[in-house]
Design a protein around this motif. Structure first.
Motif, PDB file in Angstrom:
ATOM      1  N   ASN A 125       0.827  -1.214   0.000  1.00 34.42           N
ATOM      2  CA  ASN A 125       0.000   0.000   0.000  1.00 34.42           C
ATOM      3  C   ASN A 125       0.856   1.258   0.000  1.00 34.42           C
ATOM      4  OD1 ASN A 125      -2.636   1.074  -0.094  1.00 34.42           O
ATOM      5  ND2 ASN A 125      -2.493   1.651   2.067  1.00 34.42           N
ATOM      6  N   PHE A 126       2.032   1.159  -0.623  1.00 34.00           N
ATOM      7  CA  PHE A 126       2.869   2.361  -0.753  1.00 34.00           C
ATOM      8  C   PHE A 126       3.473   2.408  -2.138  1.00 34.00           C
ATOM      9  CE2 PHE A 126       6.332   5.257  -0.596  1.00 34.00           C
ATOM     10  CZ  PHE A 126       5.910   6.238   0.280  1.00 34.00           C
ATOM     11  N   PRO A 127       3.200   3.458  -2.911  1.00 32.40           N
ATOM     12  CA  PRO A 127       2.227   4.530  -2.664  1.00 32.40           C
ATOM     13  C   PRO A 127       0.812   3.949  -2.494  1.00 32.40           C
ATOM     14  CG  PRO A 127       3.644   5.053  -4.550  1.00 32.40           C
ATOM     15  CD  PRO A 127       3.897   3.631  -4.197  1.00 32.40           C
ATOM     16  N   THR A 128      -0.066   4.706  -1.843  1.00 30.59           N
ATOM     17  CA  THR A 128      -1.364   4.155  -1.418  1.00 30.59           C
ATOM     18  C   THR A 128      -2.194   3.643  -2.593  1.00 30.59           C
ATOM     19  OG1 THR A 128      -2.175   6.409  -1.412  1.00 30.59           O
ATOM     20  CG2 THR A 128      -1.623   5.462   0.721  1.00 30.59           C
ATOM     21  N   GLY A 161     -11.214  -4.559  -1.539  1.00 25.74           N
ATOM     22  CA  GLY A 161      -9.859  -4.823  -1.027  1.00 25.74           C
ATOM     23  C   GLY A 161      -9.162  -5.900  -1.841  1.00 25.74           C
ATOM     24  N   GLY A 162      -9.910  -6.963  -2.143  1.00 27.77           N
ATOM     25  CA  GLY A 162      -9.353  -8.065  -2.924  1.00 27.77           C
ATOM     26  C   GLY A 162      -8.959  -7.616  -4.326  1.00 27.77           C
ATOM     27  N   ALA A 163      -9.796  -6.751  -4.930  1.00 23.12           N
ATOM     28  CA  ALA A 163      -9.504  -6.246  -6.282  1.00 23.12           C
ATOM     29  C   ALA A 163      -8.228  -5.396  -6.269  1.00 23.12           C
ATOM     30  CB  ALA A 163     -10.682  -5.426  -6.799  1.00 23.12           C
ATOM     31  N   ASN A 164      -8.084  -4.581  -5.218  1.00 26.35           N
ATOM     32  CA  ASN A 164      -6.880  -3.740  -5.110  1.00 26.35           C
ATOM     33  C   ASN A 164      -5.625  -4.593  -4.889  1.00 26.35           C
ATOM     34  OD1 ASN A 164      -8.421  -1.478  -5.472  1.00 26.35           O
ATOM     35  ND2 ASN A 164      -8.580  -0.971  -3.300  1.00 26.35           N
ATOM     36  N   LEU A 165      -5.761  -5.646  -4.085  1.00 32.35           N
ATOM     37  CA  LEU A 165      -4.631  -6.561  -3.881  1.00 32.35           C
ATOM     38  C   LEU A 165      -4.245  -7.249  -5.195  1.00 32.35           C
ATOM     39  CD1 LEU A 165      -5.527  -8.331  -0.500  1.00 32.35           C
ATOM     40  CD2 LEU A 165      -3.493  -6.946  -0.931  1.00 32.35           C
ATOM     41  N   ALA A 166      -5.255  -7.685  -5.943  1.00 32.90           N
ATOM     42  CA  ALA A 166      -4.997  -8.357  -7.220  1.00 32.90           C
ATOM     43  C   ALA A 166      -4.302  -7.405  -8.194  1.00 32.90           C
ATOM     44  CB  ALA A 166      -6.306  -8.869  -7.814  1.00 32.90           C
ATOM     45  N   ALA A 167      -4.692  -6.109  -8.137  1.00 35.51           N
ATOM     46  CA  ALA A 167      -4.053  -5.108  -9.012  1.00 35.51           C
ATOM     47  C   ALA A 167      -2.575  -4.962  -8.641  1.00 35.51           C
ATOM     48  CB  ALA A 167      -4.759  -3.767  -8.883  1.00 35.51           C
ATOM     49  N   PHE A 168      -2.278  -5.059  -7.343  1.00 33.74           N
ATOM     50  CA  PHE A 168      -0.886  -4.938  -6.894  1.00 33.74           C
ATOM     51  C   PHE A 168      -0.054  -6.133  -7.375  1.00 33.74           C
ATOM     52  CE2 PHE A 168       2.339  -6.062  -3.611  1.00 33.74           C
ATOM     53  CZ  PHE A 168       3.208  -5.002  -3.836  1.00 33.74           C
ATOM     54  N   THR A 169      -0.580  -7.363  -7.207  1.00 30.62           N
ATOM     55  CA  THR A 169       0.201  -8.534  -7.634  1.00 30.62           C
ATOM     56  C   THR A 169       0.384  -8.539  -9.154  1.00 30.62           C
ATOM     57  OG1 THR A 169      -1.786  -9.902  -7.659  1.00 30.62           O
ATOM     58  CG2 THR A 169      -0.421 -10.006  -5.671  1.00 30.62           C
ATOM     59  N   VAL A 191      11.514  -0.155 -12.259  1.00 24.87           N
ATOM     60  CA  VAL A 191      10.760  -0.385 -11.017  1.00 24.87           C
ATOM     61  C   VAL A 191      10.389   0.941 -10.354  1.00 24.87           C
ATOM     62  CG1 VAL A 191      11.029  -1.213  -8.637  1.00 24.87           C
ATOM     63  CG2 VAL A 191      11.561  -2.729 -10.554  1.00 24.87           C
ATOM     64  N   LEU A 192      11.315   1.893 -10.338  1.00 24.78           N
ATOM     65  CA  LEU A 192      11.021   3.197  -9.720  1.00 24.78           C
ATOM     66  C   LEU A 192       9.863   3.888 -10.439  1.00 24.78           C
ATOM     67  CD1 LEU A 192      14.629   4.605  -9.065  1.00 24.78           C
ATOM     68  CD2 LEU A 192      13.072   3.550  -7.421  1.00 24.78           C
ATOM     69  N   GLU A 193       9.810   3.693 -11.760  1.00 22.30           N
ATOM     70  CA  GLU A 193       8.762   4.327 -12.557  1.00 22.30           C
ATOM     71  C   GLU A 193       7.427   3.604 -12.380  1.00 22.30           C
ATOM     72  OE1 GLU A 193       7.599   7.344 -14.031  1.00 22.30           O
ATOM     73  OE2 GLU A 193       9.727   7.340 -14.528  1.00 22.30           O
ATOM     74  N   THR A 194       7.402   2.279 -12.614  1.00 20.58           N
ATOM     75  CA  THR A 194       6.110   1.560 -12.618  1.00 20.58           C
ATOM     76  C   THR A 194       5.521   1.409 -11.211  1.00 20.58           C
ATOM     77  OG1 THR A 194       7.330  -0.528 -12.664  1.00 20.58           O
ATOM     78  CG2 THR A 194       6.459   0.231 -14.748  1.00 20.58           C
ATOM     79  N   SER A 195       6.364   1.417 -10.187  1.00 12.08           N
ATOM     80  CA  SER A 195       5.844   1.277  -8.821  1.00 12.08           C
ATOM     81  C   SER A 195       5.096   2.531  -8.368  1.00 12.08           C
ATOM     82  CB  SER A 195       7.004   1.036  -7.848  1.00 12.08           C
ATOM     83  OG  SER A 195       7.847   2.186  -7.823  1.00 12.08           O
ATOM     84  N   GLY A 196       5.356   3.646  -9.039  1.00  9.55           N
ATOM     85  CA  GLY A 196       4.738   4.913  -8.618  1.00  9.55           C
ATOM     86  C   GLY A 196       5.581   5.676  -7.615  1.00  9.55           C
ATOM     87  N   LEU A 197       6.750   5.130  -7.231  1.00 13.32           N
ATOM     88  CA  LEU A 197       7.594   5.815  -6.229  1.00 13.32           C
ATOM     89  C   LEU A 197       8.048   7.185  -6.735  1.00 13.32           C
ATOM     90  CD1 LEU A 197       9.877   2.958  -4.827  1.00 13.32           C
ATOM     91  CD2 LEU A 197       8.062   4.160  -3.605  1.00 13.32           C
TER      92      LEU A 197
END
Length: 376
Positions: A125-128, A161-169, A191-197
């Motif tokens: 959940n980071f970035p949220t 919540g499950g949909a958001n988790l699936a989007a993360f994986t 990774v720095l770009e696609t992660s949203g950091l």
């Protein structure tokens, strides 16, 4: 000599009320100036000089290494760590302990091993991404019940919540696919770009310094693959694929003999440097700090590093007179922190933002009295 240098430097500030520092301690030693070929050699020279001073009876706690921006500490920390010299980063975190660096490393670990639960929890959940504490609690319960990792248990969670988790994986999976065949440096940039950091820190009020540290992570990776013999263009693939493909640049681990990819080897190196080499409370240790945090402190021996145009004075300050005068005040404070011995160092090339930069020495050298300097 130290005070003459400080007085001569600050005399260039037009908005200054006249005052001259003096001492009853005699002339003292000249300011020692060292020009290195690269920032890594500058850091190694400092480590050797520290060892020589300690051998002569100096306490490490009386030695301070100063730098203009936080990201510069990484190469210095590496040199001290490699030389087995205890150090303490004053008023800040060591490089591999900084939150933004730990976030980036957690994403990299998930590429290499998606079942790393610690890294998963750090960045899920980071970035949220709208994944709350309750959802994570349910996920942990599901993982415990099935004896699987958090990543493997995402399918058990339903609803938003499950949909958001699936989007993360799926973000982790798609990034892994995207980075196949890339070098370590390209993987980190991706990774720095696609992660949203990067987007997150670009909009954060303290983001500029954190972005500098993420740039420095790329430099660290670039330096690592060269030092460890992988070569700059080695593919940073997972271990099994490296072994199968016989990719050039795969290097056996010194202890286990297993083939290690550049990515795995770099993550191991980062864990090692983030380990217990930070000096314990009360231990005699070299002090590392920015020139901003040194105000009010004094040391027998001070190293002011990275004295290059664009670095110190900082490039952000060169556009106007006020900015430059503020940089000169900072340099004045840094010089006057040294009681007995002062070293000034700079390097011809420096890794900045993942690029090799060719720098010219700081204009501050032209403002110091030549008779007070000793060029090494």
């Amino acid at each position: 000599n130290i005070l003459d240098a400080a007085n001569a430097l600050i005399a260039n500030n037009r908005k200054r009320l006249g005052k001259n520092l003096w001492t009853a301690a005699g002339e003292g030693e000249p300011l020692r100036v060292f020009e290195a070929e690269t920032d890594a050699l500058e850091a190694r020279w400092i480590a050797q000089e520290v060892q020589a001073l300690v051998a002569e009876g100096a306490r490490r706690a009386d030695l301070a290494v100063l730098y203009r921006s936080n990201a510069q500490s990484r190469v210095l920390e590496h040199a001290l760590f490699s030389a087995g010299i205890p150090y303490r980063v004053y008023g800040g975190m060591r490089f591999f302990e900084r939150a933004e660096v730990k976030h980036a490393l957690a994403y990299l670990r998930l590429l290499e091993n998606p079942n790393d639960d610690t890294s998963f929890l750090r960045v899920v959940n980071f970035p949220t991404r709208g994944i709350g504490a309750k959802t994570l609690e349910n996920l942990q319960d599901a993982a415990k019940a099935s004896g699987r990792s958090l990543y493997q248990s995402v399918g058990a969670i339903t609803g938003k919540g499950g949909a958001n988790l699936a989007a993360f994986t799926s973000l982790i999976d798609s990034t892994r696919n995207l980075t196949q065949g890339m070098t370590l440096r390209e993987i980190i940039e991706q990774v720095l770009e696609t992660s949203g950091l990067l987007d997150f820190y670009r909009t954060d009020k303290d983001g500029a310094e954190r972005l500098e540290n993420l740039d420095e992570l790329i430099n660290a990776a670039e330096a690592f693959v060269m030092q460890e013999g992988f070569g700059k263009n080695a593919v940073g693939l997972p271990v099994d694929e490296v072994a199968e493909a016989g990719t050039p640049g795969a290097v056996p681990d010194a202890e286990t003999g297993e083939i290690m990819s550049p990515l795995v080897a770099f993550l191991t190196h980062a864990s090692l440097e983030a380990g217990d080499n930070q000096a314990q409370a009360g231990q005699d240790a070299v002090q590392l700090m920015t020139v901003h945090s040194v105000k009010g402190l004094e040391f027998d021996c001070v190293f002011i590093t990275g004295l290059e145009e664009g670095l110190f004075p900082h490039e952000n300050s060169l556009a106007d007179l006020d900015g430059l005068e503020e940089e000169r005040r900072l340099m004045y404070v840094a010089i006057t922190r040294a009681r007995k011995r002062l070293y000034l160092s700079f390097s011809q090339t420096r890794m900045l933002h993942g690029q090799t930069r060719y720098n010219i020495k700081s204009r501050f050298f032209d403002e110091l009295p030549e008779e007070a300097l000793k060029w090494l």
